[in-house]
Design an enzyme around this catalytic site. Structure first.
Site, short mmCIF file in Angstrom:
data_model
loop_
_atom_site.label_atom_id
_atom_site.label_comp_id
_atom_site.label_asym_id
_atom_site.label_seq_id
_atom_site.Cartn_x
_atom_site.Cartn_y
_atom_site.Cartn_z
N LYS A 126 0.87 -1.18 0.00
CA LYS A 126 0.00 0.00 0.00
C LYS A 126 0.90 1.23 0.00
O LYS A 126 2.04 1.17 0.49
CB LYS A 126 -0.87 0.01 1.26
CG LYS A 126 -2.09 0.89 1.17
CD LYS A 126 -3.26 0.18 0.52
CE LYS A 126 -4.42 1.13 0.27
NZ LYS A 126 -5.63 0.41 -0.18
N ASP A 166 -7.06 4.35 -4.54
CA ASP A 166 -7.72 4.22 -3.22
C ASP A 166 -8.31 5.61 -2.96
O ASP A 166 -8.55 6.35 -3.92
CB ASP A 166 -6.69 3.81 -2.15
CG ASP A 166 -7.34 3.43 -0.81
OD1 ASP A 166 -7.91 2.34 -0.72
OD2 ASP A 166 -7.31 4.24 0.13
#
Ligand code: NDP
Length: 445
Positions: A126, A166
């Site tokens: 991430k 995201d």
């Protein structure tokens, strides 16, 4: 060697100070895994969890750029490469002022389990930056994305690490980053997912997370002989996940009566559909406008400073951000007759909320299971890029439905306790086993 949760968590907290979300994500996992690990001592003997909470690599970098007034701005960028035991690192990029290393470590940790659950060969990672896209011009966003990728490009690649979107990173940001990667690396490869259709993007990728949450909710309801038909759904986010979740609920005969942002929510007792939904879709993801604009445009009720969980419903879907549903919210939902909570956001619920929901024994899926449709279709985008071929919408949607159904079955395999399925336990053990076994097979690396 038996596994001691308290001692393990003490070490995690001491080694990772000031990262409460990371502690929370790890604790939830280890609490549900403890019995399984004690019954299968190879995992404790091989220190698998100790290794899994340590990222394989973290990069943190300066992102300087020039705004439209000619002033220099400086943001901080990150990529957390958590675990590559079962495939290249895979996970989104978040651009939001709240982003810290701790936030991204929690998200990367969750991603490892989620990606494993999809059955596709993807490790977990991430990244992101503390960049706020609100009020920025298109050119400013482009310059920021180019500067971010100018450093990130040396740490990623189609067989190494494949980022996606995201919060705050949608089609526009992915496209600018892809353009800069292609320019610096001098090659056209599938190094990002969520790309535009004309340059390697997959059909159904924008819809995948929201649709997937509802496919998962449908599978949970089916275990009780129930369906989405005629159900009232309460939803929080108005971004990528929230808007496509609303679309799928409508297609399956339910109605979604709320949508919100950090400042309040809009209540629409008739259900958000048709022209209203089409207006809502780009409101945040493209224009970065507050949800109040939606209320004003259609004369709907705007409840400032409140959260949608107070509205009675059959199904609740958090789709905004972590810890958006607290213990009091959970108790209110249950008291008002909610039968099912399907998480779209990552770690939507606080620990107190999760405990209250599990104690109530209503249907409940954690984000790492029910929001896995997004990364699953990202995995399918990688496959299509490798084949230099595109599947049709119907083909991708069918694969997405199959993957969500398989994840549901895996959760039941590990989470069924008599008549009740503990999907939290099922997702954590189901996601863990494949990664852990691959790590053992690959030796101490
Ligand atoms: P978007 O940026 O498209 O939308 C996020 C929405 O949530 C916006 O309306 C945003 O409003 C709102 N929001 C953000 N922070 C808060 C907050 N603190 N309180 C209330 N509302 C908030 O993001 P996505 O839809 O892509 O992501 C939403 C969630 O889903 C995140 O948890 C993400 O990690 C998760 N997720 C996303 C996937 C994807 O494919 N996109 C895949 C799997 C999970 P504002 O910015 O004004 O705060």
């Amino acid at each position: 060697m038996s596994f001691d949760v308290a001692k393990f968590m003490e070490n995690v907290k001491a080694k990772n100070p000031g990262e409460p979300e990371f502690h929370q994500a790890v604790e939830e996992v280890v609490l549900t895994l403890a019995d399984y690990i004690n019954a299968n001592p190879k995992y404790a003997d091989n220190k698998i969890l100790e290794r899994m909470v340590e990222p394989e690599r973290v990069v943190m970098f300066r992102v300087p750029w020039v705004d439209d007034k000619g002033e220099i701005q400086v943001n901080r960028g990150y990529r957390v490469q958590m675990n590559s035991a079962i495939g290249p690192y895979k996970g989104g990029l978040r651009f939001h002022p709240s982003v810290t290393l701790g936030t991204l470590k929690f998200l990367a940790f969750e991603q490892v389990f989620k990606n494993s659950l999809t059955t596709l060969p993807m490790g977990g990672g991430k990244g992101g930056a503390d960049f706020d896209g609100v009020g920025k011009s298109d050119n400013e966003v482009m310059r920021f994305c180019q500067s971010f990728m100018t450093e990130l490009y040396r740490h990623i690649g189609p067989n190494l690490d494949v980022p996606a979107g995201d919060i705050g990173v949608g089609a526009r940001e992915v496209a600018y980053m892809f353009g800069q990667y292609k320019r610096i690396a001098n090659e056209f490869t599938g190094v990002l997912t969520g790309k535009g259709r004309s340059f390697g993007g997959s059909l159904i990728r924008p819809e995948a997370t929201g649709y997937g949450v509802i496919y998962f909710a449908q599978a949970m309801l089916a275990t009780k002989g129930d369906s989405l038909e005629g159900k009232t759904v309460v939803n929080s986010g108005g971004g990528n996940v929230g808007t496509f979740l609303i679309e799928k609920v409508n297609q399956l005969g339910g109605k979604v009566v709320t949508v919100g942002d950090p400042y309040g929510y809009v209540y629409d007792p008739d259900g958000i559909k048709g022209e209203k939904l089409e207006f809502l879709k780009p409101l945040w993801t493209v224009y970065r406008r507050p949800i109040k604009d939606f209320a004003d445009k259609f004369g709907l009720e705007y409840r400032e400073g409140r959260k949608p969980w107070e509205v009675p419903c059959d199904i609740a879907c958090p789709t905004a951000t972590q810890n958006e549903l607290n213990e009091e919210d959970a108790k209110t939902l249950i008291k008002n007759g909610c039968k099912c909570i399907a998480e779209g956001s990552n770690m939507s619920s606080t620990k107190g909320a999760v405990d209250a929901i599990l104690a109530s024994k209503i249907l409940y899926s954690p984000g790492k299971a029910s929001n896995a449709g997004g990364v699953a279709v990202s995995g399918l985008e990688m496959s299509q890029n490798s084949m230099r071929y595109n599947w049709t919408s119907e083909e991708v949607d069918a694969k997405l439905q199959q993957i969500m159904s398989d994840i549901h079955e895996t959760c039941r395999e590990y989470g069924q306790e008599g008549d009740y399925c503990n999907y939290v336990k099922g997702a954590n053990i189901g996601g863990f086993v494949k990664v852990a076994d691959a790590m053992i097979a690959q030796g101490i690396v």
